[in-house]
Scaffold this active site. Structure first.
Site, PDB file in Angstrom:
ATOM      1  N   GLY A  74      29.018   9.137  -8.393  1.00 15.30           N
ATOM      2  CA  GLY A  74      28.386   8.430  -7.504  1.00 15.30           C
ATOM      3  C   GLY A  74      27.682   9.468  -6.392  1.00 15.30           C
ATOM      4  O   GLY A  74      27.830  10.407  -6.873  1.00 15.30           O
ATOM      5  N   MET A  76      27.882   9.805  -3.572  1.00 18.75           N
ATOM      6  CA  MET A  76      29.399  10.720  -2.741  1.00 18.75           C
ATOM      7  C   MET A  76      29.642  11.231  -3.731  1.00 18.75           C
ATOM      8  O   MET A  76      30.561  12.260  -2.269  1.00 18.75           O
ATOM      9  CB  MET A  76      29.916   9.367  -1.897  1.00 18.75           C
ATOM     10  CG  MET A  76      29.693   7.813  -1.429  1.00 18.75           C
ATOM     11  SD  MET A  76      28.902   9.138   0.150  1.00 18.75           S
ATOM     12  CE  MET A  76      27.878   7.832   0.867  1.00 18.75           C
ATOM     13  N   VAL A  79      35.026  10.173  -8.981  1.00 18.35           N
ATOM     14  CA  VAL A  79      36.087   9.229  -8.695  1.00 18.35           C
ATOM     15  C   VAL A  79      37.212   9.178  -9.903  1.00 18.35           C
ATOM     16  O   VAL A  79      36.258   8.846 -10.915  1.00 18.35           O
ATOM     17  CB  VAL A  79      35.626   6.652  -8.344  1.00 18.35           C
ATOM     18  CG1 VAL A  79      37.041   6.351  -8.442  1.00 18.35           C
ATOM     19  CG2 VAL A  79      34.648   7.053  -7.516  1.00 18.35           C
ATOM     20  N   LYS A  96      39.072   9.037  -4.738  1.00 19.59           N
ATOM     21  CA  LYS A  96      37.281   9.225  -4.704  1.00 19.59           C
ATOM     22  C   LYS A  96      37.027  10.620  -3.811  1.00 19.59           C
ATOM     23  O   LYS A  96      37.938  10.996  -2.928  1.00 19.59           O
ATOM     24  CB  LYS A  96      36.766   8.481  -3.635  1.00 19.59           C
ATOM     25  CG  LYS A  96      34.933   8.365  -3.622  1.00 19.59           C
ATOM     26  CD  LYS A  96      34.560   7.528  -2.383  1.00 19.59           C
ATOM     27  CE  LYS A  96      34.319   5.903  -3.702  1.00 19.59           C
ATOM     28  NZ  LYS A  96      32.962   5.765  -2.962  1.00 19.59           N
ATOM     29  N   ASP A 189      28.483  -1.849   3.183  1.00 21.64           N
ATOM     30  CA  ASP A 189      28.433  -1.006   1.692  1.00 21.64           C
ATOM     31  C   ASP A 189      29.087  -2.086   0.062  1.00 21.64           C
ATOM     32  O   ASP A 189      29.199  -1.927  -0.340  1.00 21.64           O
ATOM     33  CB  ASP A 189      28.837   0.385   0.958  1.00 21.64           C
ATOM     34  CG  ASP A 189      28.373   0.820   0.233  1.00 21.64           C
ATOM     35  OD1 ASP A 189      26.656   0.455   0.290  1.00 21.64           O
ATOM     36  OD2 ASP A 189      28.816   1.420  -1.053  1.00 21.64           O
TER      37      ASP A 189
END
Lengths: 795, 189
Positions: A74, A76, A79, A96, A189
């Site tokens: 994603g 960020m 994962v 993550k 979030d």
């Protein structure tokens, strides 16, 4: 071990073999080593070790975990499914791996701050955060409970879940979010992608608190990140305003809307982030019933609309209320979303015009009471007293809440001046209004005295405090109020430095308080009384007794579970200062840390928080923990900035502390210009205290920078300035003397230096005992003495 | 960097000559290095752990300060000494950890980002200590490179400057020393 010559052969063969393809190395070696088996073995095992260590260094492992399979990617980062690699126990986790560039240090320091909070989140519908760190290649990572499940939207679709079942699922999530909010964590979030439903049908919310860890300070990045998934972000998040529990209410609202209707609450004509942002910011959310014929118009529309209000204050006050209203809808009760509109509007008005509203209310009540009292003067005394009790309670609630130290609600010099204007009028009426109820009159005077004290209008406070004290005899039946009157007087004398009165009144206040078992049941208030007395005793130099009371206060405070974090935080704050004053650094540090932990939970920025960081910094520094001290200085400056608000320039004190700490940890070039600026500002606008700190900090940092000659006059001026308000024998003068001593020693003026080291050592020893800073002064004293006797330092 | 190096050397000499202030000036200059290595050693520890990164650095600091009056020939000497101190502290720490019976639940964290396979458990620290001693017998310079890079977190460039060797040599020493350490620790005979 092999001989030197053999070793150098091994080294050369190793590097030559390393240059060859792996498959050819063994054959080549056998020949190159001329059959020396020992050498071949050595080189081969080293080559093998080299290969293995290099491959392990690649990102197959982060921390104690082995990465197994990429399960998502994603904005960020990635994962991974992973398991613990140390073989201690099997645990599958999701890791993550944060995209590099998101500031590993910042993330780590935040993680360390939040870690205990996040680790406490233990709820069946929340995937836990287990660990965090930085990988070998410098990428921050977060370790989370691995959840095997299906995204919530897919799950609902695949099982064709009926409306009540979907609402129940949302309510389960609400329970999880409410639980987290009670533990002071906002998710920030919430979106369908962050909710997985496990095989047994229970939803699990992922990434709690992660958004906050990953948030960047740079506005551009922040926007970029928001733009990745803005569909579920609240309007205030898009604006960059503070994120609160209300933001989670909003995001849960969008999630609920989507699960119930299958579409978003906004009509989108395109899919660009800009379009979505503009829709969230400007469009009124549509009615859920208009998007599907599955649900009737009315209550559910209202519930979702309330969760999706653009103004955070207009939404449900808590996730629980949202959940409760969903339940009301399910069982056919009226939903509060439709009932509470008027109260909401009033509430909103009050919030917007808070101080003004209080002022109006005070006057309204005062006038109404005056009228009512005179009209009904003939009525029974009992009834009258009941009435005045209600009146005073109301006044207490209203005026008590303008305490600026409590939640920082009212800023000084702003709207609350209107309240101040009204207080003299209210005071004049007390005699008339409470003519038949001196006990109530005492209480009102006490309340007004406290309000004035909090607003730092001491002469006015004294007028009311004295009036209340004069009425003490009427309070014989009411020890609680008697204790409060005495306490308020003591607090005021404390602020006005009337040391003797302060001690006497606070002793009486505590004795009165403790005479009533009903009152001592309130441990929080008890702790406040005990702590305040400890502070008074510390101020008059009764250190032993002060320590006894401070210890008692700390014990009482440890047993409190009901008080708000801000309340207990402020008491910790007081205790920290008391311990600091009486020279007990370790308990002072413990209290400061606890105070910070509590006050950091307040959604409002508090001045006390930055003060606490400041004290913690001083304590850490005196105990020799420079890195901790520096962190505290940084956090203190941040807290001060938050308390000052976005448009205010930061006061000079936290900036001095930060720059001083930066210099001590080696960043002299960065600190020097800031200290020069701070000194100029302190000379222009600051009081003696700011000036003292600016002078000694700059003086010492110049010394560190090899400019002792320039530092000396500043350090000397600092001592003169400090003498105006600091004890000659105290630690601040001690530290300044230590710095001046060093400054002189650098200039080769050893005998002068020794005198200042001596002052420093004695002050530290008398005040703190044999802690780090005392030892340091002692060592420097010993060293300069040795230099003098050997004559080595004379230049 | 070279200027910096000569400043440190000069300060070391001053300190050696009895100027206690010089140490205060040296420490900030190496502080960030010390801090980062300390942090990487103990990264991920729970706050309740007795020895935190800052504690480690301060321990080192105090021990260096205790050596007041020690003779510092130059920068190299100082750094070697600091590395040795760091080793002692780590071993103290490992022993301390055992006393507290943390054993099995002790979180495994890498000692250095360059050696992700080497953690800070008691056994690993003792292994490292033994391996460093053995390497010192065979090849003192490589042992020194290993110490500087692992214990003090120095870069290849810094290591080269401290030991007054070329960067290529420092790189080469590091490659072999790493493989050697891996073999000694991960696959004992």
């Amino acid at each position: 071990m092999s001989s030197d010559a053999q070793w150098s052969d091994i080294e050369n063969l190793f590097f030559e073999a390393l240059g060859l393809p792996a498959s050819e190395r063994a054959d080549w070696l056998a020949e190159a080593a001329h059959g020396r088996e020992e050498v071949v073995h050595e080189v081969l095992t080293l080559l093998q070790a080299h290969e293995q260590s290099e491959s392990e260094a690649r990102e197959t492992r982060v921390g104690a975990y082995r990465l197994e399979r990429l399960i998502g990617r994603g904005g960020m980062g990635e994962v991974w499914l992973a398991s613990r690699a140390d073989g201690h126990f099997e645990q599958r986790v999701a890791i993550k791996l944060v995209r590099s560039g998101l500031g590993a240090d910042l993330l780590l320091s935040r993680f360390q701050q939040e870690r205990s909070l996040l680790a406490r989140l233990n709820h069946p519908n929340i995937a836990r955060l287990l660990d965090g760190g930085v990988s070998a290649s410098g990428r921050p990572f977060l370790v989370m409970e691995y959840v095997e499940g299906e995204p919530i939207a897919d799950f609902c679709k695949r099982h064709s879940l009926a409306l009540p079942a979907r609402i129940e699922m949302i309510r389960q999530l609400c329970g999880a979010v409410e639980y987290a909010h009670r533990n002071l964590i906002v998710h920030r979030d919430i979106k369908p992608g962050n909710v997985l439903v496990t095989a047994d049908g229970s939803p699990k919310l992922l990434d709690f608190g992660i958004a906050k860890l990953l948030e960047t300070d740079s506005a551009a990045t922040a926007t970029a990140i928001h733009l990745l998934t803005p569909r579920y972000a609240s309007p205030e998040q898009l604006r960059g305003d503070p994120v609160t529990t209300a933001s989670d209410v909003y995001s849960l609202g969008v999630l609920a809307f989507e699960l119930i209707t299958g579409c978003l609450p906004y009509e989108l004509h395109g899919n660009s982030p800009a379009e979505i942002v503009s829709a969230i910011a400007t469009q009124e959310p549509r009615h859920a019933s208009r998007t599907t014929n599955q649900i009737p118009r009315g209550d559910l529309d209202a519930v979702l609309a309330k969760a999706l209000e653009k103004e955070p204050a207009a939404r449900y006050g808590s996730v629980d209320q949202f959940s409760e209203d969903l339940k009301n809808y399910l069982v056919g009760r009226p939903v509060s979303a439709r009932v509470l509109t008027t109260r909401y509007r009033l509430g909103k008005y009050l919030r917007r015009h808070w101080a003004g509203a209080v002022a109006v209310a005070v006057v309204a009540v005062a006038l109404a009471t005056a009228t009512a009292m005179s009209v009904r003067a003939a009525r029974s005394a009992r009834l009258e007293q009941a009435r005045s009790a209600r009146v005073t309670q109301f006044l207490e609630d209203m005026l008590g809440s303008i305490d600026p130290s409590w939640e920082g609600t009212v800023s000084r010099g702003g709207a609350d001046t209107r309240v101040l204007d009204l207080l003299p009028a209210a005071r004049k009426q007390i005699g008339t209004v409470f003519a038949h109820d001196p006990a109530a009159a005492a209480r009102v005077h006490r309340i007004i005295a406290r309000a004035y004290t909090n607003l730092q209008q001491y002469p006015d406070a004294e007028t009311d405090s004295k009036a209340a004290l004069a009425l003490l005899p009427s309070l014989e039946d009411d020890p609680a109020e008697k204790a409060r009157v005495l306490f308020t007087a003591g607090e005021l004398d404390f602020r006005m430095s009337h040391r003797n009165e302060e001690e006497r009144e606070l002793r009486q206040a505590l004795a009165t308080f403790e005479s009533s078992p009903a009152m001592t049941a309130d441990a929080a208030e008890h702790a406040i009384y005990v702590t305040k007395l400890a502070e008074a005793l510390a101020d008059v130099g009764k250190r032993e007794e002060a320590a006894q009371y401070a210890d008692r206060g700390a014990r009482l405070l440890g047993g409190i579970s009901t008080a708000s974090p801000v309340q207990t935080g402020i008491i910790h704050d007081n205790l920290a200062l008391i311990y600091l004053k009486i020279g007990r650094l370790e308990p002072a540090r413990a209290e400061a840390r606890q105070g910070i932990e509590q006050l950091a939970q307040s959604p409002r920025p508090l001045n006390e928080l930055s003060n606490l960081y400041w004290w913690l910094e001083v304590i850490d520094r005196y105990l020799g923990d420079l890195t901790d001290a520096r962190t505290a200085a940084e956090l203190g400056a941040q807290a001060a900035a938050r308390a000052a608000g976005p448009n205010e320039t930061l006061t000079v004190a936290p900036r001095i502390e930060l720059a001083y700490m930066q210099a001590l940890s080696g960043e002299i070039p960065r600190a020097l210009p800031e200290l020069v600026r701070c000194l100029a500002e302190a000379r222009n606008t600051g009081g003696d205290e700011d000036l003292f700190h600016a002078l000694h900090s700059l003086g010492y940092v110049l010394t560190l920078a090899g400019r002792a000659r320039e530092g000396e006059p500043l350090l000397r001026e600092a001592l003169r300035t400090g003498a105006k308000f600091l004890a000659d024998t105290g630690p601040s003068i001690g530290m300044c003397s230590l710095e001046l001593g060093e400054c002189l020693e650098r200039q080769g003026r050893l005998t002068e230096a020794r005198a200042f080291y001596q002052v420093a050592r004695d002050n530290f020893r008398n005040h703190y005992g044999p802690v780090y800073v005392t030892r340091r002064a002692d060592a420097q004293l010993a060293s300069v003495t040795a230099r003098i006797s050997s004559g080595s330092g004379v230049r | 960097m070279h200027d910096d190096s000569s400043v440190v050397t000069e300060l070391l000499q001053q300190w050696g000559a009895g100027d206690s202030g010089a140490l205060e000036q040296i420490i900030p200059m190496v502080y960030s290095q010390l801090r980062s290595i300390a942090a990487s050693q103990l990264r991920g520890e729970r706050p309740s752990h007795t020895l935190q990164p800052t504690a480690l650095v301060h321990d080192l600091y105090l021990r260096l300060a205790d050596q007041h009056g020690g003779e510092w020939k130059d920068r190299q000497h100082f750094f070697s000494f600091a590395a040795m101190m760091m080793r002692r502290i780590l071993i103290d720490y490992a022993k301390h950890t055992k006393r507290q019976k943390r054993g099995g639940e002790f979180e495994r964290v890498p000692l250095s980002d360059d050696l992700p396979w080497l953690g800070t458990s008691r056994q690993e620290i003792l292994d490292l200590d033994g391996a460093l001693d053995a390497l010192k017998q065979a090849d003192p310079r490589k042992a020194r490179v290993l110490e500087l890079r692992v214990l003090l977190g120095c870069t290849a460039q810094q290591t080269a400057e401290i030991l007054d060797i070329s960067k290529a040599t420092a790189d080469r020493d590091w490659t072999l020393a790493k493989a050697w350490l891996y073999r000694e620790i991960m696959s004992p005979p």
